[in-house]
Design a protein around this motif. Structure first.
Motif, PDB file in Angstrom:
ATOM      1  N   PHE A  38     -79.637  44.475  55.296  1.00  0.00           N
ATOM      2  CA  PHE A  38     -81.004  44.991  55.308  1.00  0.00           C
ATOM      3  C   PHE A  38     -81.837  44.202  56.311  1.00  0.00           C
ATOM      4  CE2 PHE A  38     -79.668  47.283  51.768  1.00  0.00           C
ATOM      5  CZ  PHE A  38     -80.687  48.048  51.211  1.00  0.00           C
ATOM      6  N   THR A  39     -82.649  44.922  57.090  1.00  0.00           N
ATOM      7  CA  THR A  39     -83.618  44.309  57.990  1.00  0.00           C
ATOM      8  C   THR A  39     -85.010  44.529  57.423  1.00  0.00           C
ATOM      9  OG1 THR A  39     -82.211  44.677  59.924  1.00  0.00           O
ATOM     10  CG2 THR A  39     -84.556  44.280  60.334  1.00  0.00           C
ATOM     11  N   LEU A  40     -85.777  43.460  57.284  1.00  0.00           N
ATOM     12  CA  LEU A  40     -87.118  43.543  56.719  1.00  0.00           C
ATOM     13  C   LEU A  40     -88.139  43.759  57.839  1.00  0.00           C
ATOM     14  CD1 LEU A  40     -85.432  42.254  54.447  1.00  0.00           C
ATOM     15  CD2 LEU A  40     -87.412  40.814  53.905  1.00  0.00           C
ATOM     16  N   ALA A  41     -89.045  44.695  57.606  1.00  0.00           N
ATOM     17  CA  ALA A  41     -90.102  44.946  58.585  1.00  0.00           C
ATOM     18  C   ALA A  41     -91.120  43.819  58.565  1.00  0.00           C
ATOM     19  CB  ALA A  41     -90.787  46.268  58.277  1.00  0.00           C
ATOM     20  N   THR A  42     -91.765  43.628  59.693  1.00  0.00           N
ATOM     21  CA  THR A  42     -92.897  42.714  59.779  1.00  0.00           C
ATOM     22  C   THR A  42     -94.159  43.545  60.012  1.00  0.00           C
ATOM     23  OG1 THR A  42     -92.831  42.416  62.187  1.00  0.00           O
ATOM     24  CG2 THR A  42     -91.354  41.036  60.867  1.00  0.00           C
ATOM     25  N   ALA A  43     -95.277  42.877  60.130  1.00  0.00           N
ATOM     26  CA  ALA A  43     -96.539  43.586  60.342  1.00  0.00           C
ATOM     27  C   ALA A  43     -96.567  44.332  61.668  1.00  0.00           C
ATOM     28  CB  ALA A  43     -97.697  42.591  60.268  1.00  0.00           C
ATOM     29  N   PRO A  65     -86.396  39.251  59.719  1.00  0.00           N
ATOM     30  CA  PRO A  65     -85.547  38.723  58.638  1.00  0.00           C
ATOM     31  C   PRO A  65     -84.467  39.733  58.252  1.00  0.00           C
ATOM     32  CG  PRO A  65     -87.879  38.395  58.140  1.00  0.00           C
ATOM     33  CD  PRO A  65     -87.825  39.271  59.354  1.00  0.00           C
ATOM     34  N   GLN A  66     -83.268  39.220  58.035  1.00  0.00           N
ATOM     35  CA  GLN A  66     -82.141  40.067  57.645  1.00  0.00           C
ATOM     36  C   GLN A  66     -81.431  39.454  56.450  1.00  0.00           C
ATOM     37  OE1 GLN A  66     -79.716  40.649  61.141  1.00  0.00           O
ATOM     38  NE2 GLN A  66     -81.227  41.923  62.162  1.00  0.00           N
ATOM     39  N   LEU A  67     -81.063  40.313  55.502  1.00  0.00           N
ATOM     40  CA  LEU A  67     -80.391  39.861  54.290  1.00  0.00           C
ATOM     41  C   LEU A  67     -79.195  40.759  54.010  1.00  0.00           C
ATOM     42  CD1 LEU A  67     -83.467  39.241  51.934  1.00  0.00           C
ATOM     43  CD2 LEU A  67     -82.019  37.492  52.987  1.00  0.00           C
ATOM     44  N   SER A  68     -78.104  40.162  53.574  1.00  0.00           N
ATOM     45  CA  SER A  68     -76.937  40.934  53.193  1.00  0.00           C
ATOM     46  C   SER A  68     -77.080  41.368  51.741  1.00  0.00           C
ATOM     47  CB  SER A  68     -75.656  40.110  53.361  1.00  0.00           C
ATOM     48  OG  SER A  68     -74.545  40.818  52.848  1.00  0.00           O
ATOM     49  N   ALA A  69     -77.149  42.695  51.526  1.00  0.00           N
ATOM     50  CA  ALA A  69     -77.266  43.226  50.171  1.00  0.00           C
ATOM     51  C   ALA A  69     -75.939  43.150  49.437  1.00  0.00           C
ATOM     52  CB  ALA A  69     -77.756  44.667  50.207  1.00  0.00           C
ATOM     53  N   GLY A  70     -74.847  43.050  50.163  1.00  0.00           N
ATOM     54  CA  GLY A  70     -73.534  42.995  49.535  1.00  0.00           C
ATOM     55  C   GLY A  70     -72.483  43.655  50.403  1.00  0.00           C
ATOM     56  N   THR A  71     -71.339  43.926  49.800  1.00  0.00           N
ATOM     57  CA  THR A  71     -70.185  44.451  50.531  1.00  0.00           C
ATOM     58  C   THR A  71     -69.788  45.825  50.010  1.00  0.00           C
ATOM     59  OG1 THR A  71     -69.367  42.184  50.827  1.00  0.00           O
ATOM     60  CG2 THR A  71     -67.814  43.975  51.244  1.00  0.00           C
ATOM     61  N   ILE A  72     -69.652  46.774  50.931  1.00  0.00           N
ATOM     62  CA  ILE A  72     -69.105  48.095  50.629  1.00  0.00           C
ATOM     63  C   ILE A  72     -67.589  47.978  50.728  1.00  0.00           C
ATOM     64  CG2 ILE A  72     -68.967  50.501  51.374  1.00  0.00           C
ATOM     65  CD1 ILE A  72     -71.752  50.011  52.718  1.00  0.00           C
ATOM     66  N   VAL A  73     -66.890  48.233  49.639  1.00  0.00           N
ATOM     67  CA  VAL A  73     -65.437  48.119  49.615  1.00  0.00           C
ATOM     68  C   VAL A  73     -64.842  49.514  49.407  1.00  0.00           C
ATOM     69  CG1 VAL A  73     -63.442  47.017  48.550  1.00  0.00           C
ATOM     70  CG2 VAL A  73     -65.645  45.815  48.604  1.00  0.00           C
TER      71      VAL A  73
END
Length: 331
Positions: free
Chosen positions: A239-244, A260-268
């Motif tokens: 996921f990429t988070l938007a800024t202002a 900012p980028q966060l890994s939501a998890g793994t698609i298996v």
């Protein structure tokens, strides 16, 4: 009987298919008009009007919980959640050679048997060429009329898409592509705070793939099925988070890599099957089927996508039912 759910779902979404956009001084353009263009002059009864060729997949989404602070959605809490999905190529021809397709897609329904299910339809382009349904309809007309260069010249906002198209090198496997949400959505946490996001499925393999027969119409499908025999296929759902500085309502503009980028998890992905007998065949991968904790952005393209998907679903459901009544073949 495998189309009972198909038919019921189609009836439930017919109302969504009346979405229309208005050209200045012209009659409104409806979802029916969009789907008519996608369908073309040769009807492929029982198939999707766009992304007609594909196959079903299933597996689990292993959520990291990294986005739990941003969303109350069950699928973003730490845990493992089953999914049914579909891998496909662009176009209305279910017999098209998949290796030559300009766009590839990955669609998922996570928690398919739950009110908390989440549907997402991702594509290889990270952006769109235009930002409104009106212009998107004109783009479809330009494709049909072979006037795409003239269309792009009149729409400078398409430059980001053109840059991607010119640099894109199709891979030798569906397992090594990057698939993007394209449109933005909001995550909503338990306190009602919202955060605009986009997401992408990023491949987790160093195996570039090997096509055994480049002339086969199912070359990529064969490679993927063979790959699964050696073990699951995995993607990082990032996921990429938007800024202002980012506009969630405009899908023509890429967000900076410094966001900012966060890994939501793994698609298996654990299994794959032909779509004619697969569980994915009856699913309308409407991107607006969202669980609590998600919300659509103001992007008007999102509503147009949902309406067109619903209209396509309604048509093919009717065709499949008619085939059953008359004893004809179905997809």
């Amino acid at each position: 009987m495998r189309y009972v759910i198909f038919a019921a779902a189609a009836g439930a979404v017919v109302a969504a298919a009346i979405y229309a956009v208005s050209f200045s001084g012209r009659a409104p353009v409806s979802a029916q008009d969009f789907v008519n263009l996608q369908q073309g002059s040769q009807l492929q009864a029982g198939f999707r009007r766009a992304h007609a060729k594909g196959f079903c997949i299933s597996g689990e989404f292993q959520s990291s919980g990294a986005l739990a602070a941003y969303s109350s959605a069950q699928v973003l809490q730490s845990g493992s959640y089953p999914f049914i999905g579909r891998i496909s190529i662009a176009g209305n021809n279910p017999s098209a050679p998949d290796l030559k397709a300009p766009v590839r897609s990955l669609a998922l329904t996570i928690l398919p048997d739950s009110p908390q299910q989440w549907r997402t339809a991702m594509n290889t382009p990270p952006v769109l060429a235009v930002a409104t349904p009106e212009k998107f309809y004109q783009q479809l007309l330009a494709i049909q009329n072979s006037t795409v260069p003239e269309f792009f010249a009149a729409h400078p906002e398409a430059q980001n898409f053109i840059n991607w198209r010119n640099s894109y090198q199709p891979s030798q496997s569906f397992a090594t592509e990057r698939y993007h949400s394209i449109n933005a959505f909001y995550l909503i946490n338990a306190q009602g705070q919202q955060q605009a996001v986009r997401w992408a499925a990023l491949p987790l393999t160093d195996d570039v793939g090997q096509i055994t027969d480049a002339e086969a119409t199912d070359a990529l499908q064969q490679e993927f099925f063979s790959r699964l025999q050696r073990g699951p296929v995995r993607f990082d759902l990032q996921f990429t988070l938007a800024t202002a500085n980012d506009n969630p309502a405009d899908a023509t503009i890429p967000w900076p890599e410094t966001n900012p980028q966060l890994s939501a998890g793994t698609i298996v992905i654990e299994q794959a099957s032909l779509q004619d007998a697969g569980a994915c065949n009856a699913i309308n991968f409407d991107p607006l089927v969202l669980p609590a904790g998600f919300a659509p952005s103001e992007d008007p393209i999102l509503r147009a996508r949902a309406a067109a998907y619903a209209e396509s679903h309604r048509r093919r459901a009717r065709e499949v039912l008619m085939q059953q009544v008359t004893g004809g073949a179905n997809e």
